[in-house]
Design an enzyme around this catalytic site. Sequence first.
Site, mmCIF file in Angstrom:
data_model
loop_
_atom_site.group_PDB
_atom_site.id
_atom_site.type_symbol
_atom_site.label_atom_id
_atom_site.label_comp_id
_atom_site.label_asym_id
_atom_site.label_seq_id
_atom_site.Cartn_x
_atom_site.Cartn_y
_atom_site.Cartn_z
ATOM 1 N N ASP A 232 0.694 -1.281 0.026
ATOM 2 C CA ASP A 232 -0.109 0.027 -0.128
ATOM 3 C C ASP A 232 1.092 1.260 -0.004
ATOM 4 O O ASP A 232 1.560 1.555 0.896
ATOM 5 C CB ASP A 232 -1.033 -0.101 1.381
ATOM 6 N N LEU A 233 0.888 1.944 -1.138
ATOM 7 C CA LEU A 233 1.910 3.125 -1.410
ATOM 8 C C LEU A 233 1.900 4.122 -0.046
ATOM 9 O O LEU A 233 0.606 4.550 0.198
ATOM 10 C CB LEU A 233 1.471 4.013 -2.714
ATOM 11 N N ASP A 234 2.829 4.556 0.626
ATOM 12 C CA ASP A 234 2.907 5.321 1.525
ATOM 13 C C ASP A 234 1.980 5.283 2.734
ATOM 14 O O ASP A 234 1.781 6.158 3.491
ATOM 15 C CB ASP A 234 2.800 6.771 1.098
ATOM 16 N N GLU A 235 1.716 3.874 2.903
ATOM 17 C CA GLU A 235 0.880 3.386 4.106
ATOM 18 C C GLU A 235 1.357 2.520 4.906
ATOM 19 O O GLU A 235 0.619 1.657 5.927
ATOM 20 C CB GLU A 235 -0.566 3.112 3.435
#
Length: 290
Positions: A232-235
């Site tokens: 999950d991108l940047d999460e």
Amino acid sequence: MIQSLPTNRGRLLVACLDQPGIVASISSFLQKQGANIVQSDQYTTDPEGGMFFMRIEFDWSSKNDHFDQIKERFVEIASEFEFDWRMERATRKKKMVIFVSKENHCLLELLWKWKAGELHVDIPLVISNHPDQKEEVEGYGIPFVHIPVEKGRKQEAERKAIDLIKEHDADFVVLARYMQILSPTFVQEFPKKIINIHHSFLPAFIGANPYAKAFERGVKLIGATAHYVTDDLDEGPIIEQDIMRVNHRYSSAELKVAGRNVERIALARAVNWHHEDRVIIHGNKTIVFS
């Protein structure tokens, strides 16, 4: 140079369901191994059926080096309480591979701290999709590898990088402003071992030139977030965040400079805590022992 650690110092991290007897059992075990606890921190999410987390630093008898025996014997108690655990020699230098693109502020912060002895790691190489930082990196005596990410050939570039990381037996990877989105394949090769840094405006000001967009919006706080990379991108689980107060007098360029300063400091802290075994990941959160 920072003061060197005792050669007989160990670190133990434990996570499990909270239950009676955990602390007593671990303390008794270490005492029976002739080890002395020099630091102990613990945290429980909920006294009734919550999770228990613990970090211990201990010194074993300097008369003989039996760390591996202590680690092997701990398996029995870990099985009894169903621990998720790891035990490390405090003096073991972890191998850290750095990825960077064109901006060098985070890279240079890490290299300076490594050179000064504040980061107790080995840096076998720096990988970049641009050649810009080659001279700077090699000036520190560290190999620099340029792996361009060309359109339609990203998978090939990632495979080269993965092979290099494994060839050097790296313990973890740091994305020091590496401006490429890693594929799920790459991330799954190194679970919980990739640390990234980005500005803390997200989910606001997505995309290019976030500081210019922040300037137009008149923000009063800027910040940075260091986190583990997931699909999950940047999460991914957050390790460290920092902020800086700004005002209407800051130009767009000044906001960017201030933001860079916050980014490099937050990333360096996160890397330091990771290599000192101060971080336990639980779900999408972290417990960071100071």
